[in-house]
Design an enzyme around this catalytic site. Structure first.
Site, PDB file in Angstrom:
ATOM      1  N   SER A 227       0.830  -1.185   0.000  1.00 59.91           N
ATOM      2  CA  SER A 227       0.000   0.000   0.000  1.00 59.91           C
ATOM      3  C   SER A 227       0.882   1.258   0.000  1.00 59.91           C
ATOM      4  CB  SER A 227      -0.950  -0.050   1.190  1.00 59.91           C
ATOM      5  OG  SER A 227      -2.059   0.777   0.989  1.00 59.91           O
ATOM      6  N   ASP A 449      -8.834  -4.284  -5.905  1.00 53.97           N
ATOM      7  CA  ASP A 449      -8.315  -3.702  -4.662  1.00 53.97           C
ATOM      8  C   ASP A 449      -9.085  -2.411  -4.377  1.00 53.97           C
ATOM      9  OD1 ASP A 449      -6.721  -2.203  -2.773  1.00 53.97           O
ATOM     10  OD2 ASP A 449      -5.016  -3.470  -3.298  1.00 53.97           O
ATOM     11  N   HIS A 477      -7.286  -5.982  -0.382  1.00 58.48           N
ATOM     12  CA  HIS A 477      -6.186  -5.025  -0.467  1.00 58.48           C
ATOM     13  C   HIS A 477      -4.851  -5.743  -0.364  1.00 58.48           C
ATOM     14  CE1 HIS A 477      -4.030  -1.367  -0.246  1.00 58.48           C
ATOM     15  NE2 HIS A 477      -3.833  -1.357   1.052  1.00 58.48           N
TER      16      HIS A 477
END
Length: 510
Positions: A227, A449, A477
């Site tokens: 991320s 995602d 995610h």
């Protein structure tokens, strides 16, 4: 609701997602170790002065409270432009390899604001068994995060009120209240954090990471960033291409994305994830509606009702529209939480806000006593507001465009941000990175995602001078160590041998 980075609805999913160890088959012959890794190089970057003592330091490893790992403190300058000035200490945790270590794997779970110390402490769950055999897993709390001089903005009670506020202000009174809340937040960050608030950018953290690499004795950085951790990793590779080794960037946040692109891109991603959850619910005799549109409309009606009349909840808070929105966002990170979300929404229909508020509290890191266990939601805007200035056009214009492109989440993720009131000017502007001269970088993207849209992985892959792309056809995610053996084995092979997928791209289906 903030709209800048990942686990918000963005990044800590890398930490909070259900992570299970994957055994898999060995990619190396018994008794062999990874090849192509280098050691040494404690010299500061070319063109810098006054950093020698930081690059030559040795870490004093000791015990860690509540962990089997070893902990140390890394000294770095608060301001790299003034290396003889004030210094700060960065918290570091190492979980040693189960076999003979070929080097260190530095990890970051996202945020900005996610604790790399906590992430590395879960080494057995965040990387595979064979990576555990060959690498020390090392995490650090970036400056301003967790144990590394944390950014502080509000008391716990004031943070409760801040997160409870209306995320979709649609009247002049609600908008004024939102602006006041954002100003109080920004002023609180300045008052409580002090001078460090101007030195918590991603570039600052990337420079700290190079000092850490030297202190670990590695010639090049081997890295896992999830991320926002991909933004940090890409920034590192661009600043230090000759020291960027086998880097895996999973769930991409591209450094050239503007704040508007992030707000709208994440809103579209959460719309996609919400509709996927709704379809899953419908396929299982959904109690919230008989079609995807009915389920979505039902949830939107629930939020509108909470805006007018909050529900009794638990742990000293009411279930407002704000807390409910955080709770729904939490469940979007991992499809393993979808049934829990459905049950929580049914409970809310019955007048019980407790289950949905628990999801919201999990997102915020707030325990049942009212204490916040991390400063994720304070560090996130502190870093983001330095990294990326607000784009052209006012918030009303942004909200209108976001709602048009993402009718479910657009208003919530594009409404007012504390960056508009931030007391310190940005130190960065969005820019493309190519990391020319770096070793090949492995980019991983998941097609549905919610927090880091797949298109962002494609975008960074195209910008980087030398990279390969793994496409995970699935939900949730990030992808590595989320129960897809195709992804896991390709990532492991890259770290162990430096091999990238044939042709530079690989598609892995669920």
């Amino acid at each position: 609701m903030s709209s800048r980075r990942s686990r918000t609805p963005r990044v800590v999913a890398a930490v909070s997602a259900l992570l299970l160890p994957v055994a898999g088959c060995s990619l190396l012959e018994p008794g062999t170790t990874p090849t192509g890794l280098t050691t040494g190089d404690t010299t500061p970057p070319a063109g810098t002065t006054g950093l020698e003592r930081f690059y030559s330091q040795e870490l004093d490893w000791g015990g860690c409270r509540g962990s089997d790992g070893e902990c140390a403190r890394l000294e770095v300058p608060m301001d790299y432009e003034d290396p003889d000035g004030q210094t700060i200490e960065i918290a570091v945790l190492r979980v040693e390899a189960k076999g003979e270590a070929a080097g260190s794997l530095v990890v970051n779970p996202g945020g900005p604001g996610g604790s790399g110390v906590d992430y590395a402490a879960a080494a057995d769950f965040i990387v595979s068994d064979q990576i555990r055999r060959h690498f020390d897993v090392v995490g650090f709390d970036p400056r301003g995060v967790g144990r590394s001089h944390p950014v502080d903005c509000l008391s716990d009670a004031d943070m409760d009120d801040y997160l409870a506020k209306d995320p979709t202000p649609d009247t002049p009174e609600e908008k004024s209240a939102g602006e006041r809340a954002q100003k109080e937040f920004a002023d609180g960050c300045k008052d409580k954090t002090g001078e460090l608030l101007g030195h918590v950018s991603t570039a600052d953290a990337a420079r700290d990471m190079d000092v850490l690499r030297a202190a670990l004795g590695d010639g090049k950085l081997t890295y896992l960033g999830k991320s926002y951790g991909t933004y940090l990793g890409a920034t590192y590779a661009d600043l230090f291409p000759d020291r960027a080794g086998r880097m895996v960037l999973d769930g991409v946040l591209p450094p050239d994305a503007t704040s508007e692109e992030v707000a709208i891109g994440q809103a579209k991603g959460f719309d996609t994830a919400t509709r996927a959850w709704a379809q899953d619910c419908v396929d299982d005799d959904c109690p919230l509606g008989s079609s995807v549109d009915e389920v979505v409309e039902h949830v939107q009606s629930q939020l509108e009702e909470l805006d007018e009349q909050p529900l009794p909840a638990s742990a000293g808070i009411e279930l407002t529209e704000g807390w409910a929105t955080w709770g729904i966002a939490q469940a979007m990170y991992d499809q393993g939480m979808w049934s829990q979300l459905t049950d929580a929404l049914v409970a809310a229909d019955d007048g019980d806000g407790g289950p949905l508020s628990e999801l919201g509290r999990a997102y915020a890191g707030r325990d049942s006593s009212g204490a916040y266990q991390n400063n994720m939601l304070e560090a996130l805007p502190a870093v983001s507001c330095l990294d990326t200035p607000d784009g052209p056009g006012g918030p009303d214009d942004l909200v209108a465009r976001a709602e048009e492109e993402a009718p479910i989440w657009g208003r919530a993720l594009a409404s007012e941000s504390p960056c508009a009131q931030w007391p310190i000017d940005p130190t960065n502007t969005p820019h493309e990175v190519d990391a020319e001269g770096a070793d090949p970088i492995l980019v991983v993207g998941t097609t549905r995602d919610p927090a880091t849209p797949y298109e962002w992985a494609q975008r960074l892959h195209e910008q980087l001078a030398d990279s390969a792309l793994i496409t995970h056809e699935g939900d949730g995610h990030t992808a590595y160590m989320r129960q897809n053996s195709c992804v896991d084995e390709a990532v492991d092979e890259f770290w162990l041998t430096g091999t990238t997928p044939d042709g530079g791209e690989l598609t892995c289906e669920e």
